[in-house]
Design a protein around this motif. Sequence first.
Motif, PDB file in Angstrom:
ATOM      1  N   ASN A  41       0.392  -1.508   0.025  1.00 19.66           N
ATOM      2  CA  ASN A  41      -0.118  -0.263   0.190  1.00 19.66           C
ATOM      3  C   ASN A  41       0.405   1.428  -0.022  1.00 19.66           C
ATOM      4  OD1 ASN A  41       0.991   0.377   2.750  1.00 19.66           O
ATOM      5  ND2 ASN A  41      -0.872  -0.373   3.722  1.00 19.66           N
ATOM      6  N   VAL A  42       0.180   2.367   0.114  1.00 20.07           N
ATOM      7  CA  VAL A  42       1.123   3.737  -0.049  1.00 20.07           C
ATOM      8  C   VAL A  42       2.313   4.055   0.476  1.00 20.07           C
ATOM      9  CG1 VAL A  42      -0.877   4.763  -1.661  1.00 20.07           C
ATOM     10  CG2 VAL A  42      -1.140   5.282   0.672  1.00 20.07           C
ATOM     11  N   ALA A  43       1.676   3.585   2.227  1.00 20.24           N
ATOM     12  CA  ALA A  43       2.635   3.381   3.241  1.00 20.24           C
ATOM     13  C   ALA A  43       3.402   2.371   3.852  1.00 20.24           C
ATOM     14  CB  ALA A  43       1.701   3.236   4.779  1.00 20.24           C
ATOM     15  N   GLY A  44       3.792   1.894   2.536  1.00 11.89           N
ATOM     16  CA  GLY A  44       4.524   0.195   2.502  1.00 11.89           C
ATOM     17  C   GLY A  44       3.838  -0.629   2.965  1.00 11.89           C
ATOM     18  N   ASP A  83      -5.928   4.888  -0.747  1.00 11.28           N
ATOM     19  CA  ASP A  83      -4.897   4.228   0.648  1.00 11.28           C
ATOM     20  C   ASP A  83      -5.742   3.240   1.255  1.00 11.28           C
ATOM     21  OD1 ASP A  83      -5.786   7.031   2.909  1.00 11.28           O
ATOM     22  OD2 ASP A  83      -6.691   5.359   1.173  1.00 11.28           O
ATOM     23  N   GLU A  84      -6.705   2.433   0.196  1.00 10.90           N
ATOM     24  CA  GLU A  84      -7.009   0.964   0.584  1.00 10.90           C
ATOM     25  C   GLU A  84      -6.481   0.193   0.020  1.00 10.90           C
ATOM     26  OE1 GLU A  84     -10.219   3.474   1.832  1.00 10.90           O
ATOM     27  OE2 GLU A  84      -9.855   1.413   2.235  1.00 10.90           O
ATOM     28  N   TRP A  85      -6.593  -0.948   0.366  1.00  8.29           N
ATOM     29  CA  TRP A  85      -5.454  -2.040  -0.305  1.00  8.29           C
ATOM     30  C   TRP A  85      -6.174  -2.675  -1.421  1.00  8.29           C
ATOM     31  CZ3 TRP A  85      -1.430  -4.304   1.545  1.00  8.29           C
ATOM     32  CH2 TRP A  85      -0.901  -3.880   2.744  1.00  8.29           C
ATOM     33  N   CYS A  86      -5.609  -3.564  -1.923  1.00  3.81           N
ATOM     34  CA  CYS A  86      -5.672  -3.958  -3.784  1.00  3.81           C
ATOM     35  C   CYS A  86      -5.730  -5.554  -3.761  1.00  3.81           C
ATOM     36  CB  CYS A  86      -4.901  -3.033  -4.501  1.00  3.81           C
ATOM     37  SG  CYS A  86      -3.557  -3.025  -4.619  1.00  3.81           S
ATOM     38  N   PHE A  87      -6.023  -5.502  -3.313  1.00  2.43           N
ATOM     39  CA  PHE A  87      -6.812  -7.706  -3.106  1.00  2.43           C
ATOM     40  C   PHE A  87      -7.921  -7.833  -3.856  1.00  2.43           C
ATOM     41  CE2 PHE A  87      -9.681  -7.237  -0.185  1.00  2.43           C
ATOM     42  CZ  PHE A  87      -8.808  -6.712   1.273  1.00  2.43           C
ATOM     43  N   ALA A  88      -8.881  -6.973  -4.445  1.00  6.35           N
ATOM     44  CA  ALA A  88      -9.991  -7.958  -5.141  1.00  6.35           C
ATOM     45  C   ALA A  88      -9.658  -7.031  -6.368  1.00  6.35           C
ATOM     46  CB  ALA A  88     -11.397  -7.226  -4.190  1.00  6.35           C
ATOM     47  N   THR A  89     -10.320  -8.294  -7.378  1.00  8.43           N
ATOM     48  CA  THR A  89     -10.063  -8.045  -8.670  1.00  8.43           C
ATOM     49  C   THR A  89     -10.521  -6.720  -9.281  1.00  8.43           C
ATOM     50  OG1 THR A  89     -11.417  -8.917  -9.915  1.00  8.43           O
ATOM     51  CG2 THR A  89      -9.237  -9.555  -9.554  1.00  8.43           C
ATOM     52  N   SER A  90     -12.278  -6.377  -8.911  1.00  8.31           N
ATOM     53  CA  SER A  90     -13.084  -5.141  -8.686  1.00  8.31           C
ATOM     54  C   SER A  90     -13.070  -3.885  -8.359  1.00  8.31           C
ATOM     55  CB  SER A  90     -14.409  -5.004  -8.087  1.00  8.31           C
ATOM     56  OG  SER A  90     -14.224  -6.032  -7.213  1.00  8.31           O
ATOM     57  N   THR A  91     -11.452  -3.799  -7.207  1.00  6.22           N
ATOM     58  CA  THR A  91     -11.346  -2.586  -7.150  1.00  6.22           C
ATOM     59  C   THR A  91     -10.130  -1.883  -8.135  1.00  6.22           C
ATOM     60  OG1 THR A  91      -9.590  -3.800  -5.273  1.00  6.22           O
ATOM     61  CG2 THR A  91     -11.875  -3.221  -4.622  1.00  6.22           C
TER      62      THR A  91
END
Length: 122
Positions: free
Chosen positions: A51-54, A100-108
């Motif tokens: 994520n953006v925080a590393g 800054d949200e997580w990116c583990f769902a393909t829809s996002t």
Amino acid sequence: VDLVESGGGSAQAGGSLNVSCEASGFSTSDHCMGWFRSSPGKEREWLTSINVAGDTLYAGPVKGRFTISKDTAKNTVHLQMNNLKPEDSAEYYCAARYGDEWCFATSTITYWGKGTLVTISA
């Protein structure tokens, strides 16, 4: 806007590969960056994100073997893959999600790369 993966190829089981993803048209510093993979007959599978925080997250099948890292100066994300297994053979995709949200769902996912092929032989 583009995501270009590189570094895929072939390796033997137990070996290592490093794949990279170069972003253009946006900054990786304000995007969650992730790696997914897909193989014939299987849905696209999330592997890891930074994520953006590393901070990093890993899916169970790759935890302890794969490492994601980000070089914001070069706008590039790397995936170091160790102790590779034949079941790791797949097309590997870089992905990005703004914010800054997580990116583990393909829809996002906001942006997708075109993929790089990894083939692991027994």
